[in-house]
Design an enzyme around this catalytic site. Structure first.
Site, mmCIF file in Angstrom:
data_model
loop_
_atom_site.group_PDB
_atom_site.id
_atom_site.type_symbol
_atom_site.label_atom_id
_atom_site.label_comp_id
_atom_site.label_asym_id
_atom_site.label_seq_id
_atom_site.Cartn_x
_atom_site.Cartn_y
_atom_site.Cartn_z
ATOM 1 N N LYS A 118 5.141 -2.956 -10.500
ATOM 2 C CA LYS A 118 5.033 -4.410 -10.612
ATOM 3 C C LYS A 118 5.168 -5.012 -9.227
ATOM 4 O O LYS A 118 6.192 -4.836 -8.564
ATOM 5 C CB LYS A 118 6.116 -4.956 -11.538
ATOM 6 C CG LYS A 118 6.089 -6.478 -11.633
ATOM 7 C CD LYS A 118 7.032 -7.017 -12.677
ATOM 8 C CE LYS A 118 6.999 -8.534 -12.679
ATOM 9 N NZ LYS A 118 7.887 -9.102 -13.705
ATOM 10 N N ARG A 133 5.305 -18.637 -14.961
ATOM 11 C CA ARG A 133 6.599 -19.263 -14.675
ATOM 12 C C ARG A 133 6.607 -20.721 -15.133
ATOM 13 O O ARG A 133 7.646 -21.251 -15.511
ATOM 14 C CB ARG A 133 6.930 -19.108 -13.184
ATOM 15 C CG ARG A 133 7.161 -17.634 -12.840
ATOM 16 C CD ARG A 133 7.295 -17.375 -11.350
ATOM 17 N NE ARG A 133 7.341 -15.939 -11.069
ATOM 18 C CZ ARG A 133 7.316 -15.420 -9.848
ATOM 19 N NH1 ARG A 133 7.250 -16.209 -8.797
ATOM 20 N NH2 ARG A 133 7.361 -14.111 -9.690
ATOM 21 N N LYS A 193 10.794 -12.929 -5.174
ATOM 22 C CA LYS A 193 11.220 -11.713 -5.872
ATOM 23 C C LYS A 193 10.922 -10.453 -5.053
ATOM 24 O O LYS A 193 10.853 -9.349 -5.604
ATOM 25 C CB LYS A 193 10.566 -11.673 -7.255
ATOM 26 C CG LYS A 193 10.972 -12.862 -8.151
ATOM 27 C CD LYS A 193 10.528 -12.685 -9.599
ATOM 28 C CE LYS A 193 11.069 -13.817 -10.485
ATOM 29 N NZ LYS A 193 10.724 -13.625 -11.908
ATOM 30 N N GLU A 221 7.350 5.084 -7.789
ATOM 31 C CA GLU A 221 8.058 4.327 -8.826
ATOM 32 C C GLU A 221 7.647 4.824 -10.207
ATOM 33 O O GLU A 221 8.465 5.007 -11.098
ATOM 34 C CB GLU A 221 7.705 2.841 -8.734
ATOM 35 C CG GLU A 221 8.300 2.125 -7.555
ATOM 36 C CD GLU A 221 9.563 1.348 -7.916
ATOM 37 O OE1 GLU A 221 9.938 1.314 -9.106
ATOM 38 O OE2 GLU A 221 10.178 0.792 -6.991
ATOM 39 N N LYS A 238 0.830 -3.959 -12.609
ATOM 40 C CA LYS A 238 0.766 -5.411 -12.782
ATOM 41 C C LYS A 238 0.790 -6.095 -11.441
ATOM 42 O O LYS A 238 1.651 -5.738 -10.622
ATOM 43 C CB LYS A 238 1.988 -5.826 -13.603
ATOM 44 C CG LYS A 238 2.113 -7.296 -13.854
ATOM 45 C CD LYS A 238 3.389 -7.571 -14.593
ATOM 46 C CE LYS A 238 3.536 -9.067 -14.736
ATOM 47 N NZ LYS A 238 4.816 -9.454 -15.217
ATOM 48 N N SER A 284 -1.039 -14.048 -15.955
ATOM 49 C CA SER A 284 -1.323 -15.468 -16.181
ATOM 50 C C SER A 284 -2.256 -16.069 -15.130
ATOM 51 O O SER A 284 -3.144 -16.857 -15.460
ATOM 52 C CB SER A 284 -0.006 -16.243 -16.230
ATOM 53 O OG SER A 284 0.730 -16.060 -15.028
ATOM 54 N N TYR A 292 -3.954 -12.294 -21.999
ATOM 55 C CA TYR A 292 -3.973 -13.536 -22.760
ATOM 56 C C TYR A 292 -5.328 -13.753 -23.428
ATOM 57 O O TYR A 292 -5.483 -14.650 -24.238
ATOM 58 C CB TYR A 292 -3.615 -14.709 -21.835
ATOM 59 C CG TYR A 292 -2.262 -14.500 -21.191
ATOM 60 C CD1 TYR A 292 -1.090 -14.777 -21.888
ATOM 61 C CD2 TYR A 292 -2.150 -13.963 -19.901
ATOM 62 C CE1 TYR A 292 0.152 -14.535 -21.322
ATOM 63 C CE2 TYR A 292 -0.919 -13.720 -19.328
ATOM 64 C CZ TYR A 292 0.230 -14.007 -20.039
ATOM 65 O OH TYR A 292 1.455 -13.745 -19.485
HETATM 66 C C1 PBG Z 1 9.484 -11.605 -15.989
HETATM 67 C C2 PBG Z 1 8.007 -11.470 -16.075
HETATM 68 C C3 PBG Z 1 7.040 -12.121 -15.318
HETATM 69 C C4 PBG Z 1 5.812 -11.775 -15.865
HETATM 70 C C5 PBG Z 1 6.060 -10.897 -16.910
HETATM 71 N N1 PBG Z 1 7.424 -10.704 -17.024
HETATM 72 C C6 PBG Z 1 7.183 -13.079 -14.205
HETATM 73 C C7 PBG Z 1 7.789 -12.665 -12.951
HETATM 74 O O1 PBG Z 1 8.097 -11.502 -12.713
HETATM 75 O O2 PBG Z 1 8.026 -13.566 -12.144
HETATM 76 C C8 PBG Z 1 4.492 -12.312 -15.403
HETATM 77 C C9 PBG Z 1 3.414 -12.350 -16.449
HETATM 78 C C10 PBG Z 1 2.235 -13.180 -16.101
HETATM 79 O O3 PBG Z 1 2.115 -13.773 -15.012
HETATM 80 O O4 PBG Z 1 1.359 -13.267 -16.953
HETATM 81 N N2 PBG Z 1 10.143 -10.681 -15.250
#
Ligand code: PBG
Length: 326
Positions: free
Chosen positions: A198, A208, A220, A236, A251, A277, A316
């Site tokens: 990720k 968010r 993050k 990982e 991701k 998203s 989505y």
């Molecule tokens: C939470 C999480 C996030 C997403 C999935 N789980 C946001 C982030 O890590 O800030 C993002 C999913 C998306 O953007 O569709 N840890």
């Protein structure tokens, strides 16, 4: 010309192209993320995700029944929690009567066969909007303390009836700890879909907004991966598999297809990719402007993600695609 080989022969007609297609999307490929809110009778369109909604539980149940009838086999749950329950420990995340726990139970009661996956990370519960517990002095996210909290969260999801937990927190060592806790607490049948690779990505922006979970300070990057890196993703992922992950994930998806392919080549467990998203928002925005054909863009994008090596795609657009596939 005399040509020994004519590559265009297998492209001549729709029927021939179909016969030789290497990658075909099917209803079994998709995981649909769902955003759930407190309250009743709420269907709220997320401004940066047009056509996508956050729903109260009653409306979510209606939607889940419809999704099952349409052929969606798996959903990934996220909740938006009230600010009043947020703190730095994330303790609301393992409240047996919390929104997530109630949602899991209600959905499994309504549609028992639906594969329910749940996001495991503290951000919706954190007063700081971070995925873990913050060391207030330094701003650093505490690894081991966070894993403790997330273990309680994971067990509470399993107690409520989740089929898979999906840790998206990127703390070190969590998969092994969760696996052990599940085994020791009567949940040997609960799976782990690990967000293994990720990346710290700007493509999560609209998500968010959807959950009102943007980090209150900083970013993050001390836990999510640097998008400059490739080998780190393999490390990982191999570690997560070794610790017991049943499904691994890359991701975001579209800007990371090289990683999807390399991960696919490196592991023998199913690989998922999260079409996030921001990827949804980009397609929607371009389509709205009349600059891209939405349906064609969606089919090409998702087919490419599968071609790159994803066995599963969280997107989505899952519902739209199933409607398109008929
Ligand atoms: C939470 C999480 C996030 C997403 C999935 N789980 C946001 C982030 O890590 O800030 C993002 C999913 C998306 O953007 O569709 N840890």
């Amino acid at each position: 010309m005399y040509l020994q080989r004519r590559n265009r022969i297998t492209r001549r007609s729709e029927a021939i192209r179909g016969l030789v297609a290497e990658t075909v999307l099917t209803p079994n490929d998709f995981i649909l993320p769902l955003f759930i809110d407190e309250g009743k009778d709420i269907v709220y369109e997320i401004p940066s995700m047009p056509g996508y909604y956050r729903r109260s539980l009653d409306k979510t149940l209606q939607e889940v029944r419809e999704l099952w009838d349409l052929g969606i086999k798996s959903i990934l749950l996220f909740v938006k929690t009230n600010d009043s329950t947020k703190d730095n420990t994330g303790k609301e995340s393992w409240n047996p009567d919390g929104l997530m726990q109630r949602a899991i139970k209600a959905i499994k009661d309504a549609v028992p066969e639906m594969v329910v996956m749940t996001d495991v990370a503290l951000d919706p519960y954190s007063q700081y909007g971070h995925d873990g517990i913050v060391d207030v002095k330094s701003g650093y996210i505490l690894n081991d303390e966070t894993v403790d909290a997330l273990t309680k969260m994971s067990l509470s999801h399993a107690d409520a009836g989740a089929d898979f937990i999906a840790p998206s927190d990127m703390m070190d060592g969590r998969i092994g700890v969760f696996r052990k806790a599940l085994e020791e607490n009567g949940h040997s049948g609960v799976g782990i879909m690990s967000y293994s690779a990720k990346y710290a990505s700007c493509f999560y922006g609209p998500f968010r907004d959807a959950l009102d979970s943007a980090p209150g300070f900083g970013d993050k990057k001390t836990y999510q991966m640097n998008y400059a890196n490739r080998i780190e993703a393999i490390n990982e992922t191999l570690q997560d598999v070794q610790q017991g992950a049943d499904i691994v994930m890359v991701k975001p998806a579209m800007a990371y297809l090289d990683i999807v392919r390399e991960v696919k080549n490196a592991v023998t467990v199913p690989v998922s990719a999260y079409h996030v998203s921001g990827e949804y928002a980009m397609i929607k925005a371009a389509a709205k402007m009349g600059w891209l054909d939405e349906q064609k863009t969606v089919l090409e994008s998702l087919t490419s993600i599968k071609r790159a090596g994803a066995d599963l795609i969280a997107t989505y657009f899952a519902k739209d695609v199933l409607q398109l596939l008929g």
